[in-house]
Design a protein around this motif. Structure first.
Motif, mmCIF file in Angstrom:
data_model
loop_
_atom_site.group_PDB
_atom_site.id
_atom_site.type_symbol
_atom_site.label_atom_id
_atom_site.label_comp_id
_atom_site.label_asym_id
_atom_site.label_seq_id
_atom_site.Cartn_x
_atom_site.Cartn_y
_atom_site.Cartn_z
ATOM 1 N N SER A 1 0.021 7.254 7.311
ATOM 2 C CA SER A 1 0.304 6.147 6.385
ATOM 3 C C SER A 1 -0.994 5.534 5.882
ATOM 4 N N SER B 1 -2.563 1.522 4.447
ATOM 5 C CA SER B 1 -2.248 0.096 4.518
ATOM 6 C C SER B 1 -1.577 -0.389 3.232
ATOM 7 N N THR B 2 -1.807 0.305 2.143
ATOM 8 C CA THR B 2 -1.158 0.022 0.857
ATOM 9 C C THR B 2 -1.100 1.334 0.081
ATOM 10 N N SER B 3 -0.171 1.444 -0.841
ATOM 11 C CA SER B 3 -0.050 2.699 -1.606
ATOM 12 C C SER B 3 -0.797 2.646 -2.928
ATOM 13 N N SER B 4 -1.376 1.473 -3.242
ATOM 14 C CA SER B 4 -2.167 1.350 -4.474
ATOM 15 C C SER B 4 -3.204 0.249 -4.308
ATOM 16 N N ALA B 5 -4.346 0.422 -4.986
ATOM 17 C CA ALA B 5 -5.414 -0.576 -4.929
ATOM 18 C C ALA B 5 -6.461 -0.247 -5.987
ATOM 19 N N THR C 1 -11.832 -1.739 -3.266
ATOM 20 C CA THR C 1 -10.970 -2.353 -2.255
ATOM 21 C C THR C 1 -11.082 -1.584 -0.937
ATOM 22 N N ILE D 1 -9.281 -0.235 2.319
ATOM 23 C CA ILE D 1 -7.940 0.069 2.829
ATOM 24 C C ILE D 1 -8.062 0.761 4.183
ATOM 25 N N PHE E 1 -1.689 8.290 -3.668
ATOM 26 C CA PHE E 1 -2.306 6.963 -3.675
ATOM 27 C C PHE E 1 -2.625 6.626 -5.125
ATOM 28 N N THR F 1 -5.367 1.372 -9.226
ATOM 29 C CA THR F 1 -4.957 0.391 -10.245
ATOM 30 C C THR F 1 -6.185 -0.168 -10.964
#
Length: 142
Positions: free
Chosen positions: A65, A67-71, A75, A77, A138, A141
């Protein structure tokens, strides 16, 4: 030498005055990394020194996994999984992260998304030759 579990240990043995031949390969069916270390324990130049052949299995890294699927680029992660020790590279959509921008434990990678990163798979590889890519995409953005 006994209990050598990686190429670095084989290289350490070689630099301590012993002959050492190291090799690694990936098993096609399991994806495990096999490391062969062939040691000649002859640091004192003694004829007939013993030869030790060892093969260790190093599991391929696994991403479970993020920690987020977009950034955004820049950033930090986390990437969760296993077998991350000896981490050598992390890439986002094929764009590598500078080594100074990631660190790893056996189960977690903390990484700063690199400039130029593209939406796509996250790929990680270790010094022992194992690599894997995320099953999910991933998203970078703006």
């Amino acid at each position: 030498g006994t209990n050598y579990t990686n190429i670095a240990a084989c290289q350490d043995l070689a630099t301590s005055g012993n002959a050492a031949i190291c090799d690694n390969w990936v098993a096609p069916t399991t994806g495990n990394i096999y490391i062969k270390a062939d040691f000649l324990a002859n640091s004192a130049g003694v004829a007939g020194a013993s030869k030790v052949l060892q093969t260790q299995i190093v599991p391929r890294p696994i991403i479970t996994s993020f920690s987020t699927s977009s950034a955004r680029v820049g950033t930090t992660i986390s990437i969760n999984g296993s077998n991350f020790l000896g981490l050598n590279s992390v890439s986002f959509g094929g764009i590598s992260t500078p080594k100074a921008n990631f660190k790893a434990t056996a189960t977690k990678i903390t990484v700063i998304i690199p400039s130029g990163a593209k939406t796509g798979k996250i790929t990680v590889s270790t010094l022992y030759g194992g690599s894997t890519e995320s099953s999910g995409t991933f998203t970078i953005t703006t």
